[in-house]
Scaffold this motif. Structure first.
Motif, short mmCIF file in Angstrom:
data_model
loop_
_atom_site.label_atom_id
_atom_site.label_comp_id
_atom_site.label_asym_id
_atom_site.label_seq_id
_atom_site.Cartn_x
_atom_site.Cartn_y
_atom_site.Cartn_z
N ASN A 153 -43.00 23.36 -37.07
CA ASN A 153 -41.64 22.82 -37.25
C ASN A 153 -41.33 21.93 -36.05
OD1 ASN A 153 -41.30 24.82 -35.33
ND2 ASN A 153 -39.33 25.50 -36.11
N ILE A 184 -38.12 15.51 -35.67
CA ILE A 184 -36.80 15.44 -36.31
C ILE A 184 -35.80 14.74 -35.41
CG2 ILE A 184 -34.94 16.80 -37.34
CD1 ILE A 184 -37.08 19.07 -37.73
N LEU A 185 -35.81 15.08 -34.14
CA LEU A 185 -34.87 14.47 -33.19
C LEU A 185 -35.07 12.96 -33.13
CD1 LEU A 185 -35.02 16.90 -30.13
CD2 LEU A 185 -33.04 16.47 -31.58
N VAL A 238 -39.77 19.90 -33.76
CA VAL A 238 -38.40 19.51 -33.44
C VAL A 238 -38.33 18.08 -32.91
CG1 VAL A 238 -36.47 20.00 -31.90
CG2 VAL A 238 -37.65 21.87 -33.08
N ALA A 252 -36.03 27.31 -32.28
CA ALA A 252 -37.07 26.31 -32.54
C ALA A 252 -38.46 26.89 -32.25
CB ALA A 252 -36.85 25.09 -31.65
N ASN A 302 -33.96 11.22 -36.45
CA ASN A 302 -32.51 11.17 -36.55
C ASN A 302 -31.92 10.05 -35.71
OD1 ASN A 302 -32.44 13.32 -38.24
ND2 ASN A 302 -31.62 14.80 -36.77
N ASP A 312 -27.73 17.50 -32.92
CA ASP A 312 -28.03 17.17 -34.32
C ASP A 312 -28.72 18.31 -35.08
OD1 ASP A 312 -27.23 14.66 -33.54
OD2 ASP A 312 -29.29 13.91 -33.34
N LEU A 313 -29.17 19.33 -34.38
CA LEU A 313 -29.91 20.38 -35.06
C LEU A 313 -29.24 21.72 -34.81
CD1 LEU A 313 -33.63 19.53 -34.19
CD2 LEU A 313 -32.51 19.38 -36.42
N ASP A 314 -29.28 22.56 -35.81
CA ASP A 314 -28.74 23.91 -35.63
C ASP A 314 -29.85 24.83 -35.12
OD1 ASP A 314 -26.87 25.85 -35.59
OD2 ASP A 314 -27.11 26.40 -37.71
N LEU A 315 -30.48 24.41 -34.04
CA LEU A 315 -31.60 25.16 -33.47
C LEU A 315 -31.45 25.30 -31.96
CD1 LEU A 315 -34.89 23.79 -35.09
CD2 LEU A 315 -33.90 26.08 -35.37
N LYS A 329 -29.07 24.33 -26.90
CA LYS A 329 -28.96 23.90 -28.30
C LYS A 329 -29.22 22.40 -28.39
CE LYS A 329 -25.93 23.63 -32.29
NZ LYS A 329 -26.22 22.17 -32.44
N TYR A 330 -30.13 22.03 -29.31
CA TYR A 330 -30.43 20.61 -29.51
C TYR A 330 -29.26 19.88 -30.15
CZ TYR A 330 -35.40 21.63 -28.75
OH TYR A 330 -36.59 22.01 -28.22
#
Lengths: 253, 253
Positions: free
Chosen positions: B99, B104-105, B101, B160, B108, B49-52, B46-47
């Protein structure tokens, strides 16, 4: 074997280095096996100026699916179209493109490319295969190559890169996956007899089967659907027709 | 599920963009299936900060074989080592990494990367799979991820990229190739009984077999070698031991 006019060649080589639209260091290669009567062959192209043959391959555009690239490259190089292409392996050993054919071709033609261009670096290649009836396929070589020919899989000429390994692995894949759509789609009619299926197996696998054993083995895979009998008007006992069940497609990318 | 300290995270994210040593737009991903008793699971990270969630993956160094990269990435991300990794497919649809990831990472964390960096472009990913006994494997998450866990293959969390498709295709590959080294190497002892093999098949394939049918089917593949009988001292009839014949290794890259 067909041979074409050489005049378009330089232009096409120049195209090799107009590479902005391509994903760097990635190629696709197509191992096309041809089957007819008692023969299993593979389709090869011969480079100009070099005593080296290769399987049809090329680069992948940024806005193109990997599978689309394989189909396009195959069409551009051989004129083969609409084949069922089954991705079987990605070749990624770091030394696999050390005998850089592109470098030699460009040098021979006096075309200059910066030494740090990705075309001179290692390549990862995604390989696809297909099995077709080579007597019903017309092919012609593209401008990069002077000739195109079907070779017996056991008598290959000198090959570029690791293309001999690709052919060997493609053949292994073919043999392991005979009972899937790969064969059904390109070669057998929609409905076929057990004897037609057996002939195909014997040539691709290179070994004979006993009729009863073969039938039992095929049916044990649970992938064949038995249909009506096939009456050809002869005095022989009419054999059943079969077709492959659904749901055995190759992986989509 | 284990959770680690977050402090190394920024450093590791910065590592994401120190990308000169990598082949652009190429990644490797590992679908690790875990088997124990009646369960078939898959290993996910699980990353932060992300719910992925994602399967363990990473980039390929210029001076590294593709297979070496898969093994290294798996070790770095999970601490799993020395697995038999079977390459099963290369995923190359042009929209598969839309998408993004990484984008986004990085955002953030306030890390700036030029918009035209290849890390934001599409990726081709070469996927490997393995099947292990998850009770004897210790794993831990790397700095990019806050947790690592085994999930039931039928109850996946939000994934992801196209990692859910990868898992589905990996599972199909596993099921098609049960009778090869893949299973023998990681899971079964060198010698095993037909009942041990049957249990494994039933859980991976998700369906029960009748004992006699199963044995007949397995022997028809001609890939098992019958050895001596196994006497466990009980009053039951001693079963034969079997082992897989040689020559069924995965393709080398």
């Amino acid at each position: 074997m067909s041979v074409i006019d050489d005049s378009k060649n330089r232009q096409s080589l120049q195209g090799l280095i107009d590479t902005d639209g391509y994903i760097p260091q990635l190629s696709v290669d197509c191992t096309i096996f041809g089957f007819h009567k008692e023969k299993l062959r593979v389709l090869l192209l011969k480079y100009h100026d070099l005593d080296l043959w290769s399987i049809p391959g090329g680069f992948v555009f940024h806005d193109e699916d990997l599978r689309e690239a394989a189909a396009r490259v195959l069409y551009e190089r051989t004129h083969l179209n609409d084949l069922f292409l089954d991705q079987f392996h990605t070749f990624g050993r770091k030394e696999r493109t050390q005998n850089n054919v592109h470098q030699i071709l460009l040098k021979n033609r006096g075309i200059e490319v910066p030494k740090d261009h990705w075309i001179f670096q290692r390549f990862i290649s995604v390989a696809y295969c297909s099995l077709i009836d080579y007597t019903i396929s017309e092919t012609f070589p593209d401008a990069l190559n002077e000739s195109i020919a079907w070779f017996d899989v056991n008598e290959l000429p000198s090959m570029a890169f690791d293309h001999e390994r690709m052919i060997r692995h493609g053949l292994t894949h073919l043999r392991r996956n005979l009972d899937t759509q790969l064969v059904a789609y390109n070669l057998l009619p929609e409905k076929f007899t057990m004897m037609e299926l057996q002939k195909l197996y014997e040539i691709v696998l290179g070994e004979p089967f006993r009729r009863n054993n073969f039938q039992r083995k095929m049916l044990s895979f649970n992938r064949l659907e038995r249909l009506e009998k096939f009456y050809d008007g002869s005095a022989n006992k009419a054999p059943y027709l079969y077709r492959f069940k659904d749901g055995l497609e190759a992986f989509p990318d």
